[in-house]
Design a protein around this motif. Structure first.
Motif, PDB file in Angstrom:
ATOM      1  N   GLU A 205       0.832  -1.208   0.000  1.00 54.76           N
ATOM      2  CA  GLU A 205       0.000   0.000   0.000  1.00 54.76           C
ATOM      3  C   GLU A 205       0.869   1.261   0.000  1.00 54.76           C
ATOM      4  N   LEU A 206       1.908   1.188   0.820  1.00 55.40           N
ATOM      5  CA  LEU A 206       2.839   2.319   0.908  1.00 55.40           C
ATOM      6  C   LEU A 206       3.528   2.536  -0.447  1.00 55.40           C
ATOM      7  N   LYS A 207       3.883   1.424  -1.084  1.00 58.99           N
ATOM      8  CA  LYS A 207       4.552   1.497  -2.397  1.00 58.99           C
ATOM      9  C   LYS A 207       3.646   2.221  -3.395  1.00 58.99           C
ATOM     10  N   LYS A 208       2.364   1.868  -3.379  1.00 59.28           N
ATOM     11  CA  LYS A 208       1.425   2.526  -4.308  1.00 59.28           C
ATOM     12  C   LYS A 208       1.316   4.013  -3.994  1.00 59.28           C
ATOM     13  N   SER A 209       1.325   4.328  -2.697  1.00 62.50           N
ATOM     14  CA  SER A 209       1.210   5.723  -2.290  1.00 62.50           C
ATOM     15  C   SER A 209       2.444   6.514  -2.759  1.00 62.50           C
ATOM     16  N   VAL A 210       3.623   5.894  -2.656  1.00 69.62           N
ATOM     17  CA  VAL A 210       4.852   6.560  -3.134  1.00 69.62           C
ATOM     18  C   VAL A 210       4.763   6.759  -4.648  1.00 69.62           C
ATOM     19  N   MET A 211       4.264   5.753  -5.353  1.00 72.61           N
ATOM     20  CA  MET A 211       4.150   5.871  -6.824  1.00 72.61           C
ATOM     21  C   MET A 211       3.188   7.006  -7.194  1.00 72.61           C
ATOM     22  N   LYS A 212       2.114   7.146  -6.409  1.00 72.23           N
ATOM     23  CA  LYS A 212       1.154   8.238  -6.658  1.00 72.23           C
ATOM     24  C   LYS A 212       1.850   9.587  -6.499  1.00 72.23           C
ATOM     25  N   ASP A 213       2.671   9.690  -5.462  1.00 70.98           N
ATOM     26  CA  ASP A 213       3.392  10.947  -5.220  1.00 70.98           C
ATOM     27  C   ASP A 213       4.314  11.267  -6.402  1.00 70.98           C
ATOM     28  N   LEU A 214       4.974  10.232  -6.933  1.00 74.93           N
ATOM     29  CA  LEU A 214       5.884  10.464  -8.061  1.00 74.93           C
ATOM     30  C   LEU A 214       5.101  10.903  -9.295  1.00 74.93           C
ATOM     31  N   LEU A 215       3.917  10.315  -9.483  1.00 74.65           N
ATOM     32  CA  LEU A 215       3.080  10.728 -10.622  1.00 74.65           C
ATOM     33  C   LEU A 215       2.643  12.176 -10.474  1.00 74.65           C
ATOM     34  N   LEU A 216       2.314  12.556  -9.247  1.00 80.57           N
ATOM     35  CA  LEU A 216       1.917  13.950  -9.018  1.00 80.57           C
ATOM     36  C   LEU A 216       3.073  14.884  -9.385  1.00 80.57           C
ATOM     37  N   LEU A 217       4.268  14.533  -8.938  1.00 80.19           N
ATOM     38  CA  LEU A 217       5.439  15.370  -9.256  1.00 80.19           C
ATOM     39  C   LEU A 217       5.623  15.464 -10.774  1.00 80.19           C
ATOM     40  N   GLN A 218       5.448  14.332 -11.449  1.00 84.46           N
ATOM     41  CA  GLN A 218       5.586  14.354 -12.917  1.00 84.46           C
ATOM     42  C   GLN A 218       4.517  15.246 -13.549  1.00 84.46           C
ATOM     43  N   LEU A 219       3.296  15.148 -13.026  1.00 83.22           N
ATOM     44  CA  LEU A 219       2.187  15.940 -13.584  1.00 83.22           C
ATOM     45  C   LEU A 219       2.423  17.439 -13.461  1.00 83.22           C
ATOM     46  N   VAL A 220       3.141  17.850 -12.398  1.00 83.00           N
ATOM     47  CA  VAL A 220       3.385  19.292 -12.250  1.00 83.00           C
ATOM     48  C   VAL A 220       4.691  19.711 -12.937  1.00 83.00           C
ATOM     49  N   GLY A 221       5.251  18.809 -13.758  1.00 80.74           N
ATOM     50  CA  GLY A 221       6.363  19.217 -14.610  1.00 80.74           C
ATOM     51  C   GLY A 221       7.743  18.795 -14.142  1.00 80.74           C
ATOM     52  N   VAL A 222       7.822  18.009 -13.069  1.00 82.31           N
ATOM     53  CA  VAL A 222       9.126  17.544 -12.602  1.00 82.31           C
ATOM     54  C   VAL A 222       9.575  16.374 -13.485  1.00 82.31           C
ATOM     55  N   LYS A 223      10.861  16.362 -13.838  1.00 87.96           N
ATOM     56  CA  LYS A 223      11.399  15.233 -14.608  1.00 87.96           C
ATOM     57  C   LYS A 223      11.854  14.155 -13.619  1.00 87.96           C
ATOM     58  N   VAL A 224      10.918  13.264 -13.315  1.00 88.10           N
ATOM     59  CA  VAL A 224      11.186  12.245 -12.290  1.00 88.10           C
ATOM     60  C   VAL A 224      11.956  11.074 -12.901  1.00 88.10           C
ATOM     61  N   VAL A 225      13.034  10.667 -12.230  1.00 85.44           N
ATOM     62  CA  VAL A 225      13.771   9.454 -12.613  1.00 85.44           C
ATOM     63  C   VAL A 225      13.761   8.549 -11.385  1.00 85.44           C
ATOM     64  N   LEU A 226      13.189   7.366 -11.535  1.00 84.28           N
ATOM     65  CA  LEU A 226      13.094   6.456 -10.384  1.00 84.28           C
ATOM     66  C   LEU A 226      14.151   5.363 -10.511  1.00 84.28           C
ATOM     67  N   VAL A 227      15.040   5.319  -9.520  1.00 83.23           N
ATOM     68  CA  VAL A 227      16.042   4.249  -9.438  1.00 83.23           C
ATOM     69  C   VAL A 227      15.642   3.382  -8.252  1.00 83.23           C
ATOM     70  N   HIS A 228      15.540   2.094  -8.471  1.00 82.49           N
ATOM     71  CA  HIS A 228      15.082   1.263  -7.346  1.00 82.49           C
ATOM     72  C   HIS A 228      16.110   0.203  -6.963  1.00 82.49           C
ATOM     73  N   GLY A 229      16.025  -0.184  -5.684  1.00 81.57           N
ATOM     74  CA  GLY A 229      16.770  -1.335  -5.189  1.00 81.57           C
ATOM     75  C   GLY A 229      15.811  -2.496  -5.050  1.00 81.57           C
ATOM     76  N   GLY A 230      16.025  -3.256  -4.028  1.00 78.81           N
ATOM     77  CA  GLY A 230      15.187  -4.441  -3.791  1.00 78.81           C
ATOM     78  C   GLY A 230      15.973  -5.502  -3.041  1.00 78.81           C
ATOM     79  N   GLY A 231      16.924  -5.029  -2.217  1.00 77.73           N
ATOM     80  CA  GLY A 231      17.756  -5.951  -1.434  1.00 77.73           C
ATOM     81  C   GLY A 231      16.938  -7.005  -0.679  1.00 77.73           C
ATOM     82  N   PRO A 232      15.898  -6.600   0.076  1.00 72.31           N
ATOM     83  CA  PRO A 232      15.123  -7.606   0.824  1.00 72.31           C
ATOM     84  C   PRO A 232      14.462  -8.642  -0.092  1.00 72.31           C
ATOM     85  N   ALA A 233      13.986  -8.219  -1.265  1.00 74.20           N
ATOM     86  CA  ALA A 233      13.353  -9.178  -2.196  1.00 74.20           C
ATOM     87  C   ALA A 233      14.405 -10.154  -2.745  1.00 74.20           C
ATOM     88  N   ILE A 234      15.631  -9.652  -2.974  1.00 72.92           N
ATOM     89  CA  ILE A 234      16.709 -10.559  -3.443  1.00 72.92           C
ATOM     90  C   ILE A 234      17.021 -11.566  -2.332  1.00 72.92           C
TER      91      ILE A 234
END
Ligand SMILES: Nc1ncnc2c1ncn2[C@@H]1O[C@H](COP(=O)(O)OP(=O)(O)O)[C@@H](O)[C@H]1O
Ligand SMILES: CC(=O)N[C@@H](CCC(=O)OP(=O)(O)O)C(=O)O
Length: 285
Positions: free
Chosen positions: A41-70
């Motif tokens: 749920e938190l992940k979706k909320s973070v993604m929503k925030d990034l979309l909002l930033l993109q919508l207002v003209g920010v050039k968002v670049v998302l770099v992700h990890g995933g250590g716990p999933a590995i």
């Protein structure tokens, strides 16, 4: 009642306008990973925030990890995890799993979330378009890459077409092999290569603390010299060392605003970027 809440909403949105203007057309490189990425749920909320930033003209670049999933996939496959100075010792079998989990499960999961929320995202790793070229860091670490060059052309293309690039931390070696890279390092290198003004590392702790057990000891602003001293004193330790090093590297590469924030706080990135209220630790030269 309805009118009051609408008025409040409008007030909140208009209060953000001067901050939005500061970031419009600017690159904001976001590193998202670790435990802050586990809660769906938190992940979706973070993604929503990034979309909002993109919508207002920010050039968002998302770099992700995933250590716990590995880690959990390696465990399920009975492959032991080993780390040296915070970096995963990556033999051939481990590299297969790292690539499968990061470029497959995690990357496509984030792209799917952004798409499901009505956004446009393209998943990439450093192998795509030969974007992140690396050499073997040392024999002991195996397939761990040290970044030589970043070709940002594909990032520019993706952004100019209205997509958020979602990038996993895997690089391409001149030997034709793929390499595992710490995701904080990739974020800092990409921020440097893009000459991004802002880099935000989202983790599972409020920022750099004077006492790791006391959330009240948050350091809101830290200089490079202070960070070096805290490392020498052993106050900045464990996984925070490479994270702080990457933030310092981004500053050295010219970024003006570099933050570590707690990705577990709802809307942390919006609060940090679009309000006066600083949440985490800000790095300054
Ligand atoms: N001075 C410090 N301030 C904050 N966290 C610290 C400090 N020293 C060590 N840490 C540890 O670093 C961890 C963050 O690093 P890490 O777990 O590798 O993050 P991520 O998985 O998000 O990349 C914190 O959860 C904390 O346990
Ligand atoms: C070389 C190395 O250690 N690579 C990391 C890449 C993933 C990562 O950095 O994930 P987090 O940001 O979630 O920790 C790893 O294998 O765990």
């Amino acid at each position: 009642m309805k009118d009051v809440s609408n008025a409040m909403r409008a007030q909140i949105l208009t209060a953000a306008v001067p901050y939005i203007k500061k970031y419009t057309d600017q690159y904001v490189v976001v590193k998202y990973g670790g435990n802050a990425m586990i809660d769906e749920e938190l992940k979706k909320s973070v993604m929503k925030d990034l979309l909002l930033l993109q919508l207002v003209g920010v050039k968002v670049v998302l770099v992700h990890g995933g250590g716990p999933a590995i880690n959990s996939t390696l465990e399920a496959m009975n492959i032991e995890s080993h780390f040296a100075n915070g970096l995963r010792v990556t033999d051939e079998a481990t590299m297969d799993v790292v690539q499968m989990v990061l470029a497959g499960k995690v990357n496509k999961g984030l792209v799917a979330d952004l798409t499901d929320l009505g956004g446009k995202a393209i998943g990439l790793c450093g192998v795509d378009g030969n974007m992140i070229q690396v050499h073997k860091q040392n024999e002991e670490l195996g397939y761990v890459g040290s970044v030589d060059t970043i070709d940002t052309s594909i990032i520019h293309d993706v952004i100019s077409r209205g997509y958020i690039p979602v990038i996993s931390s895997i690089g391409m070696g001149a030997d034709g092999k793929t390499y595992n890279i710490n995701a904080d390092t990739v974020a800092a290198k990409i921020a440097g290569a893009l000459k991004a003004e802002t880099m935000v590392a989202m983790t599972n702790i409020d920022g750099v603390l004077k006492d790791v057990h006391d959330p009240g000891s948050l350091i809101s602003k830290i200089t490079m010299a202070e960070a070096d001293q805290l490392k020498a004193d052993g106050i900045i330790a464990g996984g925070m060392i490479p994270k702080v090093d990457c933030c310092l590297e981004a500053i050295e590469a010219g970024a003006q605003k570099v933050f570590i924030i707690n990705g577990e706080i709802p809307h942390a990135i919006l609060i940090e970027l679009l309000t006066d209220e600083g949440l985490g630790t800000m790095f300054v030269a």
